[in-house]
Design a protein around this motif. Structure first.
Motif, PDB file in Angstrom:
ATOM      1  N   ARG A  60       0.837  -1.206   0.000  1.00 25.00           N
ATOM      2  CA  ARG A  60       0.000   0.000   0.000  1.00 25.00           C
ATOM      3  C   ARG A  60       0.867   1.250   0.000  1.00 25.00           C
ATOM      4  N   ASP A  61       0.267   2.367  -0.377  1.00 25.54           N
ATOM      5  CA  ASP A  61       0.952   3.658  -0.387  1.00 25.54           C
ATOM      6  C   ASP A  61       1.549   3.980   0.983  1.00 25.54           C
ATOM      7  N   GLU A  62       0.851   3.603   2.041  1.00 21.75           N
ATOM      8  CA  GLU A  62       1.325   3.887   3.397  1.00 21.75           C
ATOM      9  C   GLU A  62       2.679   3.226   3.670  1.00 21.75           C
ATOM     10  N   SER A  63       2.924   2.062   3.059  1.00 22.97           N
ATOM     11  CA  SER A  63       4.216   1.389   3.235  1.00 22.97           C
ATOM     12  C   SER A  63       5.338   2.196   2.601  1.00 22.97           C
ATOM     13  N   VAL A  64       5.061   2.777   1.443  1.00 23.51           N
ATOM     14  CA  VAL A  64       6.060   3.599   0.755  1.00 23.51           C
ATOM     15  C   VAL A  64       6.266   4.898   1.528  1.00 23.51           C
ATOM     16  N   GLN A  65       5.195   5.501   2.010  1.00 22.73           N
ATOM     17  CA  GLN A  65       5.308   6.734   2.799  1.00 22.73           C
ATOM     18  C   GLN A  65       6.160   6.509   4.049  1.00 22.73           C
ATOM     19  N   LYS A  66       5.945   5.388   4.707  1.00 23.16           N
ATOM     20  CA  LYS A  66       6.713   5.057   5.909  1.00 23.16           C
ATOM     21  C   LYS A  66       8.187   4.858   5.552  1.00 23.16           C
ATOM     22  N   LEU A  67       8.460   4.204   4.435  1.00 22.43           N
ATOM     23  CA  LEU A  67       9.828   3.981   3.982  1.00 22.43           C
ATOM     24  C   LEU A  67      10.535   5.307   3.722  1.00 22.43           C
ATOM     25  N   SER A 124      18.181 -21.233   2.263  1.00 23.14           N
ATOM     26  CA  SER A 124      18.805 -22.322   3.035  1.00 23.14           C
ATOM     27  C   SER A 124      18.179 -22.441   4.423  1.00 23.14           C
ATOM     28  N   ARG A 125      17.405 -21.412   4.824  1.00 28.94           N
ATOM     29  CA  ARG A 125      16.634 -21.445   6.083  1.00 28.94           C
ATOM     30  C   ARG A 125      15.177 -21.179   5.726  1.00 28.94           C
ATOM     31  N   PRO A 126      14.489 -22.178   5.150  1.00 22.37           N
ATOM     32  CA  PRO A 126      13.159 -21.943   4.558  1.00 22.37           C
ATOM     33  C   PRO A 126      12.034 -21.639   5.536  1.00 22.37           C
ATOM     34  N   THR A 127      12.244 -21.809   6.829  1.00 21.69           N
ATOM     35  CA  THR A 127      11.175 -21.490   7.775  1.00 21.69           C
ATOM     36  C   THR A 127      11.441 -20.188   8.527  1.00 21.69           C
ATOM     37  N   GLU A 128      12.508 -19.482   8.151  1.00 23.91           N
ATOM     38  CA  GLU A 128      12.773 -18.156   8.723  1.00 23.91           C
ATOM     39  C   GLU A 128      12.295 -17.140   7.693  1.00 23.91           C
ATOM     40  N   TRP A 129      11.145 -16.514   7.997  1.00 22.72           N
ATOM     41  CA  TRP A 129      10.547 -15.649   7.000  1.00 22.72           C
ATOM     42  C   TRP A 129       9.889 -14.436   7.627  1.00 22.72           C
ATOM     43  N   TRP A 130       9.467 -13.516   6.766  1.00 10.42           N
ATOM     44  CA  TRP A 130       8.746 -12.311   7.156  1.00 10.42           C
ATOM     45  C   TRP A 130       7.325 -12.470   6.659  1.00 10.42           C
ATOM     46  N   ALA A 131       6.403 -12.829   7.556  1.00 12.87           N
ATOM     47  CA  ALA A 131       5.020 -13.111   7.179  1.00 12.87           C
ATOM     48  C   ALA A 131       4.193 -11.827   7.119  1.00 12.87           C
ATOM     49  N   CYS A 132       3.370 -11.726   6.078  1.00 14.02           N
ATOM     50  CA  CYS A 132       2.511 -10.562   5.886  1.00 14.02           C
ATOM     51  C   CYS A 132       1.096 -11.028   5.558  1.00 14.02           C
ATOM     52  N   PRO A 133       0.118 -10.631   6.350  1.00 14.80           N
ATOM     53  CA  PRO A 133      -1.267 -10.959   6.006  1.00 14.80           C
ATOM     54  C   PRO A 133      -1.754 -10.078   4.857  1.00 14.80           C
ATOM     55  N   ILE A 134      -2.713 -10.579   4.128  1.00 16.17           N
ATOM     56  CA  ILE A 134      -3.302  -9.853   3.007  1.00 16.17           C
ATOM     57  C   ILE A 134      -4.597  -9.210   3.491  1.00 16.17           C
ATOM     58  N   GLY A 154       9.129  -3.883   0.726  1.00 15.61           N
ATOM     59  CA  GLY A 154      10.276  -4.746   0.440  1.00 15.61           C
ATOM     60  C   GLY A 154      10.443  -5.849   1.464  1.00 15.61           C
ATOM     61  N   TYR A 155       9.490  -5.981   2.362  1.00 19.41           N
ATOM     62  CA  TYR A 155       9.450  -6.932   3.468  1.00 19.41           C
ATOM     63  C   TYR A 155      10.393  -6.538   4.597  1.00 19.41           C
ATOM     64  N   ARG A 156      11.613  -6.170   4.252  1.00 22.17           N
ATOM     65  CA  ARG A 156      12.596  -5.744   5.253  1.00 22.17           C
ATOM     66  C   ARG A 156      13.102  -4.371   4.828  1.00 22.17           C
ATOM     67  N   SER A 157      12.663  -3.328   5.486  1.00 24.30           N
ATOM     68  CA  SER A 157      12.981  -1.979   5.038  1.00 24.30           C
ATOM     69  C   SER A 157      14.472  -1.672   5.101  1.00 24.30           C
ATOM     70  N   GLY A 158      15.202  -2.360   5.952  1.00 21.39           N
ATOM     71  CA  GLY A 158      16.641  -2.107   6.058  1.00 21.39           C
ATOM     72  C   GLY A 158      17.374  -2.321   4.744  1.00 21.39           C
ATOM     73  N   GLU A 159      16.962  -3.319   3.973  1.00 21.47           N
ATOM     74  CA  GLU A 159      17.622  -3.606   2.696  1.00 21.47           C
ATOM     75  C   GLU A 159      17.426  -2.479   1.694  1.00 21.47           C
ATOM     76  N   ILE A 160      16.191  -2.040   1.520  1.00 20.77           N
ATOM     77  CA  ILE A 160      15.934  -0.992   0.539  1.00 20.77           C
ATOM     78  C   ILE A 160      16.499   0.347   1.010  1.00 20.77           C
ATOM     79  N   ILE A 161      16.478   0.598   2.304  1.00 17.95           N
ATOM     80  CA  ILE A 161      17.086   1.829   2.823  1.00 17.95           C
ATOM     81  C   ILE A 161      18.576   1.840   2.509  1.00 17.95           C
ATOM     82  N   ALA A 162      19.257   0.705   2.717  1.00 17.71           N
ATOM     83  CA  ALA A 162      20.687   0.625   2.398  1.00 17.71           C
ATOM     84  C   ALA A 162      20.927   0.878   0.915  1.00 17.71           C
TER      85      ALA A 162
END
Length: 189
Positions: free
Chosen positions: A16-23, A141-151, A174-182
């Motif tokens: 959503r737009d709010e996610s981009v605004q927060k980023l 390689s760690r398939p159960t370590e994830w960032w879950a997002c409800p729809i 981007g699921y993890r804002s740290g990556e896109i911020i970097a």
């Protein structure tokens, strides 16, 4: 990516737009909100802040948007069940995005609860509403370590695909804002 959106058939998990605004955030605070997001960091580093979305390199937007796009049209009913408490039984399914990242996608079958009689609450397992979830897997390689997002809203059907809108209150762009911020900070050197 405009051509892709007009010609290819795909499923898009739309932030959503709010996610981009927060980023992006604010370089300096104001009366309602304090400094935040990538703009605060750019400001503190003495670099140009983001005033319009075009101020961010289009390759960065493309990289992160492709994480949300998958080949083919898939509605909620096309995904398997997932139960985050019983993953050995109901595990959803892994899918590779157009950005070559992997996400687990599944439908949570909520319980139907009747609590009209406070002394006699009944619960029907998996008989309640259905809610789609997408879970970004940063390291396969760690398939159960994830960032879950409800729809928040599913099965929106434009001409060439299906759109599922991510609940922005429970997910970063981007699921993890740290990556896109970097990536944005690096592009603004």
């Amino acid at each position: 990516m405009e051509n892709d959106f007009q010609t290819k058939e795909f499923t898009f998990f739309a932030p959503r737009d709010e996610s981009v605004q927060k980023l992006i955030g604010l370089a300096k605070g104001n009366a309602q909100r304090g400094a935040s997001g990538v703009n605060m960091l750019l400001y503190l580093l003495g670099r140009d802040t983001v005033k319009t979305l075009a101020d961010v390199d289009s390759t960065i937007w493309r990289k992160y948007l492709l994480r949300y796009m998958f080949n083919g049209k898939r509605k909620l009913m096309d995904y398997p069940q997932i139960d985050f408490d019983l993953l050995n039984v109901f595990k959803g399914q892994n899918y590779t995005s157009l950005g070559n990242t992997v996400s687990n996608i599944g439908v949570v079958y909520n319980d139907a609860i009747n609590d009209s009689d406070k002394n006699n609450i009944t619960r029907l397992k998996y008989m309640g509403y259905r809610q789609l979830h997408i879970s970004y897997i940063p390291d396969i390689s760690r398939p159960t370590e994830w960032w879950a997002c409800p729809i928040a809203s599913s099965d929106i059907q434009p001409d060439n695909g299906v759109v599922h809108v991510i609940d922005y209150t429970k997910a970063d762009f981007g699921y993890r804002s740290g990556e896109i911020i970097a990536d944005i900070l690096e592009s603004k050197r």
